[in-house]
Design a protein around this motif. Sequence first.
Motif, PDB file in Angstrom:
ATOM      1  N   SER A  26       0.859  -1.191   0.000  1.00  0.00           N
ATOM      2  CA  SER A  26       0.000   0.000   0.000  1.00  0.00           C
ATOM      3  C   SER A  26       0.888   1.232   0.000  1.00  0.00           C
ATOM      4  O   SER A  26       2.024   1.196   0.468  1.00  0.00           O
ATOM      5  CB  SER A  26      -0.932   0.012   1.220  1.00  0.00           C
ATOM      6  OG  SER A  26      -0.175   0.107   2.395  1.00  0.00           O
TER       7      SER A  26
ATOM      8  N   ASP B   4     -13.019   8.482 -11.345  1.00  0.00           N
ATOM      9  CA  ASP B   4     -12.182   7.624 -10.506  1.00  0.00           C
ATOM     10  C   ASP B   4     -11.103   6.930 -11.321  1.00  0.00           C
ATOM     11  O   ASP B   4      -9.981   6.758 -10.855  1.00  0.00           O
ATOM     12  CB  ASP B   4     -13.041   6.581  -9.785  1.00  0.00           C
ATOM     13  CG  ASP B   4     -13.860   7.175  -8.662  1.00  0.00           C
ATOM     14  OD1 ASP B   4     -13.539   8.302  -8.221  1.00  0.00           O
ATOM     15  OD2 ASP B   4     -14.820   6.520  -8.224  1.00  0.00           O
ATOM     16  N   GLU B   5     -11.433   6.550 -12.545  1.00  0.00           N
ATOM     17  CA  GLU B   5     -10.462   5.881 -13.396  1.00  0.00           C
ATOM     18  C   GLU B   5      -9.317   6.824 -13.770  1.00  0.00           C
ATOM     19  O   GLU B   5      -8.158   6.415 -13.819  1.00  0.00           O
ATOM     20  CB  GLU B   5     -11.122   5.336 -14.667  1.00  0.00           C
ATOM     21  CG  GLU B   5     -12.091   4.198 -14.427  1.00  0.00           C
ATOM     22  CD  GLU B   5     -13.467   4.682 -13.961  1.00  0.00           C
ATOM     23  OE1 GLU B   5     -13.815   5.859 -14.204  1.00  0.00           O
ATOM     24  OE2 GLU B   5     -14.175   3.883 -13.339  1.00  0.00           O
ATOM     25  N   ASP B   6      -9.654   8.095 -14.050  1.00  0.00           N
ATOM     26  CA  ASP B   6      -8.611   9.075 -14.375  1.00  0.00           C
ATOM     27  C   ASP B   6      -7.674   9.283 -13.192  1.00  0.00           C
ATOM     28  O   ASP B   6      -6.456   9.339 -13.353  1.00  0.00           O
ATOM     29  CB  ASP B   6      -9.230  10.415 -14.772  1.00  0.00           C
ATOM     30  CG  ASP B   6      -9.950  10.371 -16.102  1.00  0.00           C
ATOM     31  OD1 ASP B   6      -9.625   9.479 -16.915  1.00  0.00           O
ATOM     32  OD2 ASP B   6     -10.837  11.217 -16.325  1.00  0.00           O
ATOM     33  N   ILE B   7      -8.251   9.399 -12.022  1.00  0.00           N
ATOM     34  CA  ILE B   7      -7.437   9.622 -10.820  1.00  0.00           C
ATOM     35  C   ILE B   7      -6.576   8.404 -10.535  1.00  0.00           C
ATOM     36  O   ILE B   7      -5.388   8.524 -10.236  1.00  0.00           O
ATOM     37  CB  ILE B   7      -8.331   9.980  -9.622  1.00  0.00           C
ATOM     38  CG1 ILE B   7      -9.000  11.333  -9.871  1.00  0.00           C
ATOM     39  CG2 ILE B   7      -7.537  10.001  -8.332  1.00  0.00           C
ATOM     40  CD1 ILE B   7     -10.087  11.676  -8.885  1.00  0.00           C
ATOM     41  N   GLN B   8      -7.146   7.214 -10.647  1.00  0.00           N
ATOM     42  CA  GLN B   8      -6.377   6.000 -10.410  1.00  0.00           C
ATOM     43  C   GLN B   8      -5.243   5.850 -11.415  1.00  0.00           C
ATOM     44  O   GLN B   8      -4.126   5.469 -11.064  1.00  0.00           O
ATOM     45  CB  GLN B   8      -7.283   4.777 -10.461  1.00  0.00           C
ATOM     46  CG  GLN B   8      -8.176   4.647  -9.256  1.00  0.00           C
ATOM     47  CD  GLN B   8      -9.158   3.487  -9.381  1.00  0.00           C
ATOM     48  OE1 GLN B   8      -9.218   2.831 -10.420  1.00  0.00           O
ATOM     49  NE2 GLN B   8      -9.921   3.253  -8.337  1.00  0.00           N
ATOM     50  N   ALA B   9      -5.525   6.161 -12.670  1.00  0.00           N
ATOM     51  CA  ALA B   9      -4.490   6.068 -13.697  1.00  0.00           C
ATOM     52  C   ALA B   9      -3.377   7.082 -13.430  1.00  0.00           C
ATOM     53  O   ALA B   9      -2.190   6.764 -13.566  1.00  0.00           O
ATOM     54  CB  ALA B   9      -5.097   6.306 -15.078  1.00  0.00           C
ATOM     55  N   TYR B  10      -3.760   8.298 -13.031  1.00  0.00           N
ATOM     56  CA  TYR B  10      -2.765   9.331 -12.731  1.00  0.00           C
ATOM     57  C   TYR B  10      -1.881   8.902 -11.556  1.00  0.00           C
ATOM     58  O   TYR B  10      -0.658   8.984 -11.625  1.00  0.00           O
ATOM     59  CB  TYR B  10      -3.458  10.652 -12.418  1.00  0.00           C
ATOM     60  CG  TYR B  10      -2.519  11.701 -11.917  1.00  0.00           C
ATOM     61  CD1 TYR B  10      -1.656  12.350 -12.786  1.00  0.00           C
ATOM     62  CD2 TYR B  10      -2.462  12.038 -10.572  1.00  0.00           C
ATOM     63  CE1 TYR B  10      -0.769  13.302 -12.332  1.00  0.00           C
ATOM     64  CE2 TYR B  10      -1.584  12.995 -10.103  1.00  0.00           C
ATOM     65  CZ  TYR B  10      -0.740  13.621 -10.988  1.00  0.00           C
ATOM     66  OH  TYR B  10       0.138  14.556 -10.526  1.00  0.00           O
ATOM     67  N   VAL B  11      -2.499   8.426 -10.470  1.00  0.00           N
ATOM     68  CA  VAL B  11      -1.736   8.019  -9.291  1.00  0.00           C
ATOM     69  C   VAL B  11      -0.830   6.838  -9.619  1.00  0.00           C
ATOM     70  O   VAL B  11       0.337   6.806  -9.221  1.00  0.00           O
ATOM     71  CB  VAL B  11      -2.686   7.697  -8.115  1.00  0.00           C
ATOM     72  CG1 VAL B  11      -1.952   7.047  -6.969  1.00  0.00           C
ATOM     73  CG2 VAL B  11      -3.379   8.964  -7.639  1.00  0.00           C
ATOM     74  N   LYS B  12      -1.328   5.871 -10.378  1.00  0.00           N
ATOM     75  CA  LYS B  12      -0.500   4.719 -10.762  1.00  0.00           C
ATOM     76  C   LYS B  12       0.694   5.156 -11.601  1.00  0.00           C
ATOM     77  O   LYS B  12       1.816   4.693 -11.376  1.00  0.00           O
ATOM     78  CB  LYS B  12      -1.330   3.695 -11.529  1.00  0.00           C
ATOM     79  CG  LYS B  12      -0.529   2.446 -11.877  1.00  0.00           C
ATOM     80  CD  LYS B  12      -1.316   1.506 -12.750  1.00  0.00           C
ATOM     81  CE  LYS B  12      -0.540   0.280 -13.128  1.00  0.00           C
ATOM     82  NZ  LYS B  12       0.833   0.493 -13.540  1.00  0.00           N
TER      83      LYS B  12
END
Length: 104
Positions: free
Chosen positions: A25, A51-59
């Motif tokens: 984590s 949520d997908e955009d944010i997750q992709a950005y963070v990844k």
Amino acid sequence: LINASRIMFVDGLARLWWRKLHPDSFTVMTSCGRDGTLMTKRIKRRGEQSDEDIQAYVKDEIDRNMVRFQAKGLAMVACAVLANAVWVYALGSLASSSTPTWLS
């Protein structure tokens, strides 16, 4: 010199083997506006923050930073090995030349 290179070597190994040492984590710090929208470099318009955009950005950011993290670890291990190699070479050359000739 030895202690500094030992610390650098161990820290470098931890950076190289971070996948075996982390708890699966990550804590992510970011900024947001008054309305709760994230302020990121890639997601500029408020309507694009799914949520997908944010997750992709963070990844992507984690992946990019982990490459840097591992590269720094590799450099630290290389510097530590080089520092020890110089020290061992100097010690070896001094040990062979420090014997007085009258003892030989």
